[in-house]
Design a protein around this motif. Structure first.
Motif, PDB file in Angstrom:
ATOM      1  N   ALA A 104     -11.526  11.245  -6.227  1.00  0.00           N
ATOM      2  CA  ALA A 104     -10.101  11.117  -5.913  1.00  0.00           C
ATOM      3  C   ALA A 104      -9.892  10.793  -4.437  1.00  0.00           C
ATOM      4  N   ALA A 105     -10.705  11.408  -3.569  1.00  0.00           N
ATOM      5  CA  ALA A 105     -10.550  11.209  -2.124  1.00  0.00           C
ATOM      6  C   ALA A 105     -10.930   9.790  -1.692  1.00  0.00           C
ATOM      7  N   ALA A 106     -11.697   9.075  -2.537  1.00  0.00           N
ATOM      8  CA  ALA A 106     -12.120   7.715  -2.187  1.00  0.00           C
ATOM      9  C   ALA A 106     -11.139   6.658  -2.690  1.00  0.00           C
ATOM     10  N   LEU A 107     -10.227   7.055  -3.578  1.00  0.00           N
ATOM     11  CA  LEU A 107      -9.326   6.064  -4.195  1.00  0.00           C
ATOM     12  C   LEU A 107      -8.383   5.391  -3.194  1.00  0.00           C
ATOM     13  N   PRO A 108      -7.815   6.132  -2.211  1.00  0.00           N
ATOM     14  CA  PRO A 108      -6.955   5.437  -1.238  1.00  0.00           C
ATOM     15  C   PRO A 108      -7.718   4.349  -0.474  1.00  0.00           C
ATOM     16  N   SER A 109      -8.967   4.617  -0.102  1.00  0.00           N
ATOM     17  CA  SER A 109      -9.752   3.598   0.606  1.00  0.00           C
ATOM     18  C   SER A 109     -10.060   2.407  -0.292  1.00  0.00           C
ATOM     19  N   TYR A 110     -10.351   2.683  -1.577  1.00  0.00           N
ATOM     20  CA  TYR A 110     -10.602   1.578  -2.514  1.00  0.00           C
ATOM     21  C   TYR A 110      -9.363   0.688  -2.637  1.00  0.00           C
ATOM     22  N   MET A 111      -8.199   1.320  -2.785  1.00  0.00           N
ATOM     23  CA  MET A 111      -6.954   0.546  -2.914  1.00  0.00           C
ATOM     24  C   MET A 111      -6.656  -0.220  -1.627  1.00  0.00           C
ATOM     25  N   TYR A 133       0.846  -1.199   0.000  1.00  0.00           N
ATOM     26  CA  TYR A 133       0.000   0.000   0.000  1.00  0.00           C
ATOM     27  C   TYR A 133       0.881   1.249   0.000  1.00  0.00           C
ATOM     28  N   GLY A 134       1.892   1.255   0.842  1.00  0.00           N
ATOM     29  CA  GLY A 134       2.761   2.431   0.952  1.00  0.00           C
ATOM     30  C   GLY A 134       3.509   2.748  -0.332  1.00  0.00           C
ATOM     31  N   VAL A 135       4.112   1.737  -0.955  1.00  0.00           N
ATOM     32  CA  VAL A 135       4.901   2.031  -2.161  1.00  0.00           C
ATOM     33  C   VAL A 135       3.988   2.411  -3.330  1.00  0.00           C
ATOM     34  N   LEU A 136       2.801   1.809  -3.404  1.00  0.00           N
ATOM     35  CA  LEU A 136       1.878   2.169  -4.490  1.00  0.00           C
ATOM     36  C   LEU A 136       1.315   3.572  -4.261  1.00  0.00           C
ATOM     37  N   ARG A 137       1.018   3.889  -3.005  1.00  0.00           N
ATOM     38  CA  ARG A 137       0.468   5.214  -2.666  1.00  0.00           C
ATOM     39  C   ARG A 137       1.475   6.312  -2.977  1.00  0.00           C
ATOM     40  N   GLU A 163      -4.833   8.316   6.613  1.00  0.00           N
ATOM     41  CA  GLU A 163      -5.806   8.439   5.536  1.00  0.00           C
ATOM     42  C   GLU A 163      -7.202   8.185   6.103  1.00  0.00           C
ATOM     43  N   ALA A 164      -8.113   9.145   5.906  1.00  0.00           N
ATOM     44  CA  ALA A 164      -9.490   8.960   6.358  1.00  0.00           C
ATOM     45  C   ALA A 164     -10.122   7.793   5.603  1.00  0.00           C
ATOM     46  N   LEU A 165     -10.884   6.990   6.331  1.00  0.00           N
ATOM     47  CA  LEU A 165     -11.504   5.814   5.723  1.00  0.00           C
ATOM     48  C   LEU A 165     -12.832   6.185   5.074  1.00  0.00           C
ATOM     49  N   ASP A 166     -12.966   5.874   3.782  1.00  0.00           N
ATOM     50  CA  ASP A 166     -14.255   5.924   3.096  1.00  0.00           C
ATOM     51  C   ASP A 166     -14.766   4.485   3.085  1.00  0.00           C
ATOM     52  N   ALA A 167     -15.690   4.179   4.008  1.00  0.00           N
ATOM     53  CA  ALA A 167     -16.069   2.774   4.247  1.00  0.00           C
ATOM     54  C   ALA A 167     -16.708   2.138   3.010  1.00  0.00           C
ATOM     55  N   ASP A 168     -17.471   2.913   2.229  1.00  0.00           N
ATOM     56  CA  ASP A 168     -18.101   2.353   1.023  1.00  0.00           C
ATOM     57  C   ASP A 168     -17.055   1.953  -0.013  1.00  0.00           C
ATOM     58  N   ILE A 177       1.817   5.235 -10.342  1.00  0.00           N
ATOM     59  CA  ILE A 177       0.850   6.047 -11.086  1.00  0.00           C
ATOM     60  C   ILE A 177      -0.486   6.087 -10.345  1.00  0.00           C
ATOM     61  N   LEU A 178      -0.791   5.063  -9.541  1.00  0.00           N
ATOM     62  CA  LEU A 178      -2.068   5.032  -8.820  1.00  0.00           C
ATOM     63  C   LEU A 178      -2.138   6.172  -7.797  1.00  0.00           C
ATOM     64  N   GLY A 179      -1.020   6.436  -7.144  1.00  0.00           N
ATOM     65  CA  GLY A 179      -0.992   7.498  -6.152  1.00  0.00           C
ATOM     66  C   GLY A 179      -1.183   8.883  -6.761  1.00  0.00           C
ATOM     67  N   ARG A 180      -0.812   9.022  -8.041  1.00  0.00           N
ATOM     68  CA  ARG A 180      -0.878  10.337  -8.670  1.00  0.00           C
ATOM     69  C   ARG A 180      -2.303  10.845  -8.850  1.00  0.00           C
ATOM     70  N   LEU A 181      -3.275   9.921  -8.868  1.00  0.00           N
ATOM     71  CA  LEU A 181      -4.680  10.340  -9.004  1.00  0.00           C
ATOM     72  C   LEU A 181      -5.301  10.678  -7.654  1.00  0.00           C
ATOM     73  N   MET A 182      -4.557  10.425  -6.585  1.00  0.00           N
ATOM     74  CA  MET A 182      -5.107  10.597  -5.231  1.00  0.00           C
ATOM     75  C   MET A 182      -4.706  11.944  -4.647  1.00  0.00           C
ATOM     76  N   PRO A 183      -5.462  12.417  -3.640  1.00  0.00           N
ATOM     77  CA  PRO A 183      -5.051  13.663  -2.960  1.00  0.00           C
ATOM     78  C   PRO A 183      -3.704  13.459  -2.265  1.00  0.00           C
TER      79      PRO A 183
END
Lengths: 313, 313
Positions: A234-241, A176-180, A196-201, A184-190
């Motif tokens: 974008a803010a939900a992508l870290p929780s999805y990953m 998770y850390g190295v991808l974040r 990281e705040a959890l988006d439970a959905d 390229i996945l981290g680049r779309l995220m805030p």
């Protein structure tokens, strides 16, 4: 019988040192926490860090026993303790302790790690987690259970008859850390925050994808397309990953070890434990907390075992 | 009928620009390669890079057609071309081209990417690879096959009746990079060289572990324990990790898409193609090279399709 002594318990890991002064009956009388993890010694000897932080407790009479667990017992630590082989019980740990004597003459014992051998010549190691597991066994009086220890390198361990009979490690937290941070996945995220705040959905959606797919190298790319096509904010992508990776860990662990008979015992607290409880729930696995201060509990139980061994001699 | 024209074919990606001047019969008359990928424009306009590099070819009469494929047609590129939906054939690509006119009045066409929708709302995209696939279809006269395109984000595409009916992306190359450079696994390995020498035994061992395990988050940790217990030399660890990841990609792709009926057609060459041929062989999948200069071949075939469409009007 050996006189009852206090215990100084050191939970000394890569990034921090936590210590407790524990009475013979298990009461934690004092505690401290410092950022002097083994990666942050910055040229100071472990002996000197120990003297600085711990010496006030050394004045007690009779002199307390001093036991340590975690990466301080690794090749990069103070003294390298061996790995005890699975199945590893309490007595195996006590027998495989490594010892040193400080410049001021204090004996310090280092708990061994534990090693599991798998088929086809691969192996697993833990160092520090085994003492937490034994702390949970001692404090909950449970001798058969599956323990889940989330982290940089998560561990799932099966305990039968009070012994760690096997375990598996998963690179979940580090991945998770190295991808974040670096992909390229981290680049779309805030920008990454403290926690990281959890988006439970979004998290549950990621878990579900991992559960049905079994193809993580493929599913990870959906983090990008979900962002590209605005299917997730974008803010939900870290929780999805995070859901994808923790869900994949659960899928792999259950495939490798089978489902636990009772609830899985979760070591740790806060946001990460909450995520694991959510993920395992989606897989139909009940979770319970394995307890608090488990490293201290485990070292205290280990001190009791050492006392018994000394009395038998 | 539209007069035969030369084609200037631009294979313009993230890190490089390759261009060819192609006669109507498909003969490559001239070619150039430059490091002016879209990430390295450094403030220069794509128009000015185009003028600098391509203008000598623009003097031809009749004026050559100019077609481009790759990330130059993305949001970060010169003109954003859409994604054609699967199933996507040659005519679908030709119809969805995006166009611009340079400051000096040259029309440039950008091939669209291709999008695949999966069950449960996830999607896949490619941009550039679709033109290579159509280049392979045109040059090998094959209309049904599975194409494997190794890379940072590897693609496996199924072509039926000359159309890309579906494909999947795998984060294999990027995952290897971030783990090699930024994770604890990389720390046990030698300094990274220009290109990592292949240790075929260690690579095959990694593939085999991926194939039998299906648990990549777990197996990756064996890269560490193999190093820790000297079960593999430090120099062999990169190949083992590469085998684990490429083997995992093959396992996932075969589970998602089923085994191909004929040989898999491998796009690319050199060390990476060799690794994929090795890995797929271990899964019992025969591979053949999809051919050379596939982006140029695909753009040339696309030019022919555009000529046919213009004639029909």
């Amino acid at each position: 019988m050996t006189a009852d002594r206090d215990l100084i318990a050191l939970d000394w890991g890569t990034s921090s040192l936590r210590a407790a002064l524990i009475a013979p009956d298990g009461t934690i009388e004092d505690r401290l926490s410092s950022p002097d993890g083994i990666m942050f010694a910055n040229g100071r000897s472990f002996d000197s860090i120990f003297e600085t932080l711990i010496s006030p407790w050394l004045a007690r009479r009779p002199p307390p026993r001093v036991l340590a667990s975690g990466m301080i017992g690794s090749r990069q630590g103070w003294v390298e303790a061996p790995y005890a082989a699975c199945p590893a019980g309490f007595a195996d740990l006590a027998r495989a302790m490594a010892w040193t004597t400080t410049a001021r003459g204090v004996r310090v014992g280092f708990a061994p790690g534990v090693r599991a051998e798998h088929a086809h010549g691969t192996a697993d190691v833990m160092r520090g987690e085994e003492v937490e597991i034994f702390g949970a066994i001692a404090s909950a009086d449970v001798s058969d259970a599956v323990f889940v220890l989330p982290g940089t390198h998560s561990k799932w361990a099966r305990v039968v008859g009070g012994r760690i009979v096997g375990f598996h490690t998963f690179m979940t937290g580090e991945l998770y850390g190295v991808l974040r941070r670096h992909s390229i996945l981290g680049r779309l995220m805030p920008e990454e925050g403290e926690e990281e705040a959890l988006d439970a959905d979004a998290f549950a959606q990621g878990c579900a994808a991992a559960q049905r797919s079994g193809a993580p190298l493929h599913e990870l790319f959906a983090v990008r397309t979900h962002g590209l096509f605005d299917r997730l904010a974008a803010a939900a992508l870290p929780s999805y990953m995070s859901g994808l990776l923790i869900g994949e860990e659960a899928r792999e662990a259950l495939a490798l070890m089978g489902a636990p008979c009772g609830p899985a015992r979760l070591v740790g607290r806060g946001d990460l434990a909450e995520r694991y409880a959510l993920a395992l729930g989606l897989f139909g696995i009940e979770t319970v907390s394995a307890g608090e201060d488990l490293a201290f509990r485990g070292l205290h139980a280990l001190a009791g075992e050492l006392t018994r061994m000394e009395d038998e001699r």
